[in-house]
Design a protein around this motif. Structure first.
Motif, PDB file in Angstrom:
ATOM      1  N   PRO A 229       0.804  -1.230   0.000  1.00 25.18           N
ATOM      2  CA  PRO A 229       0.000   0.000   0.000  1.00 25.18           C
ATOM      3  C   PRO A 229       0.834   1.275   0.000  1.00 25.18           C
ATOM      4  O   PRO A 229       0.462   2.261  -0.654  1.00 25.18           O
ATOM      5  CB  PRO A 229      -0.825  -0.128   1.290  1.00 25.18           C
ATOM      6  N   ASP A 230       1.959   1.269   0.703  1.00 25.70           N
ATOM      7  CA  ASP A 230       2.808   2.463   0.727  1.00 25.70           C
ATOM      8  C   ASP A 230       3.381   2.748  -0.655  1.00 25.70           C
ATOM      9  O   ASP A 230       3.492   3.905  -1.065  1.00 25.70           O
ATOM     10  CB  ASP A 230       3.953   2.283   1.733  1.00 25.70           C
ATOM     11  N   LEU A 231       3.740   1.695  -1.360  1.00 28.68           N
ATOM     12  CA  LEU A 231       4.269   1.865  -2.713  1.00 28.68           C
ATOM     13  C   LEU A 231       3.188   2.386  -3.652  1.00 28.68           C
ATOM     14  O   LEU A 231       3.447   3.272  -4.475  1.00 28.68           O
ATOM     15  CB  LEU A 231       4.825   0.539  -3.228  1.00 28.68           C
ATOM     16  N   MET A 232       1.988   1.864  -3.537  1.00 31.15           N
ATOM     17  CA  MET A 232       0.882   2.344  -4.367  1.00 31.15           C
ATOM     18  C   MET A 232       0.675   3.845  -4.155  1.00 31.15           C
ATOM     19  O   MET A 232       0.503   4.612  -5.116  1.00 31.15           O
ATOM     20  CB  MET A 232      -0.391   1.570  -4.044  1.00 31.15           C
ATOM     21  N   ASP A 233       0.704   4.259  -2.905  1.00 35.94           N
ATOM     22  CA  ASP A 233       0.562   5.694  -2.602  1.00 35.94           C
ATOM     23  C   ASP A 233       1.711   6.490  -3.206  1.00 35.94           C
ATOM     24  O   ASP A 233       1.499   7.570  -3.775  1.00 35.94           O
ATOM     25  CB  ASP A 233       0.519   5.922  -1.089  1.00 35.94           C
ATOM     26  N   HIS A 261      -5.979  -8.859 -13.186  1.00 40.56           N
ATOM     27  CA  HIS A 261      -4.863  -7.959 -13.503  1.00 40.56           C
ATOM     28  C   HIS A 261      -5.010  -6.666 -12.703  1.00 40.56           C
ATOM     29  O   HIS A 261      -6.119  -6.127 -12.588  1.00 40.56           O
ATOM     30  CB  HIS A 261      -4.819  -7.649 -14.999  1.00 40.56           C
ATOM     31  N   PRO A 262      -3.905  -6.122 -12.164  1.00 42.71           N
ATOM     32  CA  PRO A 262      -4.004  -4.942 -11.294  1.00 42.71           C
ATOM     33  C   PRO A 262      -4.156  -3.608 -12.013  1.00 42.71           C
ATOM     34  O   PRO A 262      -4.210  -2.574 -11.346  1.00 42.71           O
ATOM     35  CB  PRO A 262      -2.684  -4.975 -10.517  1.00 42.71           C
ATOM     36  N   LEU A 263      -4.247  -3.591 -13.335  1.00 39.50           N
ATOM     37  CA  LEU A 263      -4.366  -2.313 -14.047  1.00 39.50           C
ATOM     38  C   LEU A 263      -5.542  -1.493 -13.538  1.00 39.50           C
ATOM     39  O   LEU A 263      -5.423  -0.288 -13.281  1.00 39.50           O
ATOM     40  CB  LEU A 263      -4.501  -2.562 -15.554  1.00 39.50           C
ATOM     41  N   LYS A 264      -6.693  -2.136 -13.386  1.00 37.53           N
ATOM     42  CA  LYS A 264      -7.889  -1.420 -12.937  1.00 37.53           C
ATOM     43  C   LYS A 264      -7.673  -0.826 -11.545  1.00 37.53           C
ATOM     44  O   LYS A 264      -8.032   0.336 -11.282  1.00 37.53           O
ATOM     45  CB  LYS A 264      -9.085  -2.366 -12.938  1.00 37.53           C
ATOM     46  N   GLN A 265      -7.069  -1.598 -10.666  1.00 34.60           N
ATOM     47  CA  GLN A 265      -6.805  -1.125  -9.306  1.00 34.60           C
ATOM     48  C   GLN A 265      -5.846   0.069  -9.319  1.00 34.60           C
ATOM     49  O   GLN A 265      -6.016   1.029  -8.557  1.00 34.60           O
ATOM     50  CB  GLN A 265      -6.205  -2.275  -8.483  1.00 34.60           C
ATOM     51  N   MET A 266      -4.855   0.010 -10.189  1.00 35.97           N
ATOM     52  CA  MET A 266      -3.896   1.117 -10.260  1.00 35.97           C
ATOM     53  C   MET A 266      -4.553   2.395 -10.775  1.00 35.97           C
ATOM     54  O   MET A 266      -4.302   3.492 -10.252  1.00 35.97           O
ATOM     55  CB  MET A 266      -2.722   0.729 -11.146  1.00 35.97           C
ATOM     56  N   LEU A 267      -5.383   2.268 -11.777  1.00 28.59           N
ATOM     57  CA  LEU A 267      -6.071   3.445 -12.297  1.00 28.59           C
ATOM     58  C   LEU A 267      -6.988   4.052 -11.243  1.00 28.59           C
ATOM     59  O   LEU A 267      -7.052   5.279 -11.093  1.00 28.59           O
ATOM     60  CB  LEU A 267      -6.860   3.069 -13.552  1.00 28.59           C
ATOM     61  N   ARG A 268      -7.689   3.211 -10.499  1.00 28.62           N
ATOM     62  CA  ARG A 268      -8.541   3.709  -9.414  1.00 28.62           C
ATOM     63  C   ARG A 268      -7.731   4.450  -8.356  1.00 28.62           C
ATOM     64  O   ARG A 268      -8.218   5.372  -7.705  1.00 28.62           O
ATOM     65  CB  ARG A 268      -9.271   2.542  -8.752  1.00 28.62           C
ATOM     66  N   HIS A 269      -6.486   4.041  -8.182  1.00 27.96           N
ATOM     67  CA  HIS A 269      -5.622   4.622  -7.163  1.00 27.96           C
ATOM     68  C   HIS A 269      -4.970   5.924  -7.631  1.00 27.96           C
ATOM     69  O   HIS A 269      -4.246   6.558  -6.869  1.00 27.96           O
ATOM     70  CB  HIS A 269      -4.536   3.605  -6.779  1.00 27.96           C
ATOM     71  N   GLY A 270      -5.224   6.295  -8.882  1.00 30.18           N
ATOM     72  CA  GLY A 270      -4.657   7.523  -9.413  1.00 30.18           C
ATOM     73  C   GLY A 270      -3.236   7.386  -9.924  1.00 30.18           C
ATOM     74  O   GLY A 270      -2.529   8.392 -10.120  1.00 30.18           O
ATOM     75  N   ALA A 308      -6.089   5.659 -19.175  1.00 31.20           N
ATOM     76  CA  ALA A 308      -4.830   4.986 -19.493  1.00 31.20           C
ATOM     77  C   ALA A 308      -4.225   5.544 -20.777  1.00 31.20           C
ATOM     78  O   ALA A 308      -2.998   5.717 -20.889  1.00 31.20           O
ATOM     79  CB  ALA A 308      -5.060   3.479 -19.619  1.00 31.20           C
ATOM     80  N   GLN A 309      -5.076   5.832 -21.754  1.00 34.86           N
ATOM     81  CA  GLN A 309      -4.600   6.396 -23.018  1.00 34.86           C
ATOM     82  C   GLN A 309      -4.022   7.789 -22.794  1.00 34.86           C
ATOM     83  O   GLN A 309      -2.971   8.144 -23.352  1.00 34.86           O
ATOM     84  CB  GLN A 309      -5.760   6.432 -24.022  1.00 34.86           C
ATOM     85  N   GLN A 310      -4.685   8.590 -21.961  1.00 34.95           N
ATOM     86  CA  GLN A 310      -4.163   9.918 -21.618  1.00 34.95           C
ATOM     87  C   GLN A 310      -2.865   9.801 -20.814  1.00 34.95           C
ATOM     88  O   GLN A 310      -1.918  10.580 -21.030  1.00 34.95           O
ATOM     89  CB  GLN A 310      -5.201  10.689 -20.802  1.00 34.95           C
ATOM     90  N   ASN A 311      -2.808   8.831 -19.922  1.00 32.11           N
ATOM     91  CA  ASN A 311      -1.594   8.636 -19.124  1.00 32.11           C
ATOM     92  C   ASN A 311      -0.376   8.375 -20.003  1.00 32.11           C
ATOM     93  O   ASN A 311       0.740   8.811 -19.689  1.00 32.11           O
ATOM     94  CB  ASN A 311      -1.780   7.462 -18.151  1.00 32.11           C
ATOM     95  N   ALA A 312      -0.586   7.637 -21.085  1.00 28.29           N
ATOM     96  CA  ALA A 312       0.531   7.325 -21.985  1.00 28.29           C
ATOM     97  C   ALA A 312       1.131   8.598 -22.560  1.00 28.29           C
ATOM     98  O   ALA A 312       2.361   8.717 -22.689  1.00 28.29           O
ATOM     99  CB  ALA A 312       0.071   6.390 -23.096  1.00 28.29           C
ATOM    100  N   LEU A 313       0.289   9.546 -22.909  1.00 27.58           N
ATOM    101  CA  LEU A 313       0.798  10.819 -23.412  1.00 27.58           C
ATOM    102  C   LEU A 313       1.520  11.571 -22.302  1.00 27.58           C
ATOM    103  O   LEU A 313       2.584  12.170 -22.520  1.00 27.58           O
ATOM    104  CB  LEU A 313      -0.353  11.661 -23.972  1.00 27.58           C
ATOM    105  N   THR A 314       0.977  11.514 -21.098  1.00 29.31           N
ATOM    106  CA  THR A 314       1.565  12.229 -19.959  1.00 29.31           C
ATOM    107  C   THR A 314       2.965  11.747 -19.636  1.00 29.31           C
ATOM    108  O   THR A 314       3.872  12.553 -19.374  1.00 29.31           O
ATOM    109  CB  THR A 314       0.661  12.085 -18.719  1.00 29.31           C
ATOM    110  N   ILE A 315       3.170  10.416 -19.644  1.00 32.65           N
ATOM    111  CA  ILE A 315       4.462   9.881 -19.192  1.00 32.65           C
ATOM    112  C   ILE A 315       5.419   9.555 -20.332  1.00 32.65           C
ATOM    113  O   ILE A 315       6.538   9.077 -20.083  1.00 32.65           O
ATOM    114  CB  ILE A 315       4.269   8.633 -18.313  1.00 32.65           C
ATOM    115  N   ALA A 316       5.033   9.794 -21.571  1.00 30.62           N
ATOM    116  CA  ALA A 316       5.906   9.516 -22.711  1.00 30.62           C
ATOM    117  C   ALA A 316       7.211  10.289 -22.582  1.00 30.62           C
ATOM    118  O   ALA A 316       7.257  11.408 -22.054  1.00 30.62           O
ATOM    119  CB  ALA A 316       5.204   9.890 -24.014  1.00 30.62           C
ATOM    120  N   PHE A 317       8.287   9.697 -23.077  1.00 24.96           N
ATOM    121  CA  PHE A 317       9.582  10.370 -23.079  1.00 24.96           C
ATOM    122  C   PHE A 317       9.627  11.362 -24.248  1.00 24.96           C
ATOM    123  O   PHE A 317      10.335  11.174 -25.246  1.00 24.96           O
ATOM    124  CB  PHE A 317      10.720   9.357 -23.162  1.00 24.96           C
ATOM    125  N   LEU A 318       8.837  12.407 -24.098  1.00 32.54           N
ATOM    126  CA  LEU A 318       8.711  13.470 -25.084  1.00 32.54           C
ATOM    127  C   LEU A 318       8.747  14.809 -24.364  1.00 32.54           C
ATOM    128  O   LEU A 318       8.375  14.902 -23.192  1.00 32.54           O
ATOM    129  CB  LEU A 318       7.382  13.366 -25.845  1.00 32.54           C
TER     130      LEU A 318
END
Length: 333
Positions: A229-233, A261-270, A308-318
């Protein structure tokens, strides 16, 4: 579920796990390689995963003929070029392709710097001909050890301006990230980003190490983060990107099935989690499949997929300017 007003982006794709079966057959025939089959359907079970395998090492075995055809630098150039063409055919607007020079060089005794030169030239030609913005990420393969990892890094640094980031991949259980801190210091010094495979076969401590010691701003897979949980935060609060790979994780038995798969949980966690393909040539999928089929099996809602699609643009190495250009082009298309 692909949002048409957002760029379609793949941030985690191994170039050497994205080789066409047709190319394997053609190159194998031309150079008289001992292929296990002479037709597509005969070759498929040797190269692609059709049902989950018992672990990562079993999945890695499928690379045998992906890299087994890399007999010279011309073939490496071709593979890189075809990767960009395949991205175009999938409707991808931006892709980051990653590869390990030593992994690709090993089967036929090629030089890692020659591999780098061939891939850089092949991707540049693909960008020119197909118009898909493409960046390269260099990989240090853990399993070769730190000394050979430095040789691999030296080959990448010889073309430092052609790369946006450094990655660490392979057996994270037996070759821990602590062995590679000095390598990543060199990456920081040339201004590269850092993404690290962690928390796939290993636990959450591997993710903490990647962030704290290797200075990773993105983590590949990271499925075991949900155990901590600390890592998720921390991931959410510090904007650490996560490159998730739904089908790959099911096929390697990293997760038991799509629903778990934890993808859904991660997105819910922000958390800035994203959807990617990993090794589509082995998994026999493409990015639209992950967005249309895999996400439904994983139980994601439409707004979560869009996030998730928006996140990809946010974290892209651009750069921010490049991100804005991608968005503008997409919305004016």
């Amino acid at each position: 579920m692909i949002r048409p007003d957002l760029p379609l982006i793949d941030l985690h794709r191994h170039l050497d796990g994205s080789v066409r079966l047709e190319t394997i057959l053609e190159v194998g025939g031309r150079y008289n390689l001992p292929l296990p089959a002479k037709d597509l359907e005969g070759l498929r079970p040797y190269v692609q995963v059709t049902t989950p395998v018992p672990g990562l090492l079993a999945f890695f075995e499928k690379f045998e003929w992906m890299i087994g055809i890399l007999v010279n630098y011309d073939v490496c150039h071709r593979i890189a070029y075809e990767n960009v063409q395949d991205a175009l055919n999938e409707g991808i607007d931006y892709i980051e392709l990653r590869f390990s020079p030593m992994f690709m060089a090993e089967p036929h005794g090629l030089h890692p710097q020659g591999i780098v030169e061939a891939v850089v030239d092949g991707v540049a030609a693909g960008e020119r001909d197909f118009g898909v913005k493409t960046n390269l990420i260099g990989i240090i393969t853990r399993g070769f050890g730190p000394k050979t990892g430095q040789k691999e890094l030296d080959a990448l640094l010889a073309h430092r301006d052609d790369f946006v980031a450094l990655d660490l991949a392979g057996d994270e259980v037996n070759f821990p990230g602590e062995w590679f801190v000095d390598h990543f210091k060199q990456a920081w010094n040339v201004g590269w980003g850092v993404t690290v495979h962690a928390g796939e076969a290993g636990g959450s401590p591997a993710i903490w190490q990647a962030i704290r010691e290797l200075r990773a701003t993105r983590i590949g897979h990271a499925v075991r983060a949900v155990d901590d949980p600390d890592l998720m935060d921390y991931l959410a609060e510090n904007g650490i990107g996560v490159e998730m790979n739904l089908t790959s994780n099911v096929q390697t038995s990293t997760v038991p099935d799509y629903a778990n798969h934890p993808l859904k949980q991660m997105l819910r966690h922000g958390i800035l989690a994203t959807i990617n393909t990993d090794d589509p040539g082995i998994s026999n999928i493409d990015l639209p499949y992950e967005y249309e089929i895999a996400v439904e099996r994983a139980g994601l809602y439409e707004d979560q997929v869009a996030q998730a699609q928006q996140n990809a643009l946010t974290i892209a190495f651009l750069s921010e300017e490049e991100k804005a250009d991608l968005l503008t082009k997409k919305r004016s298309a």
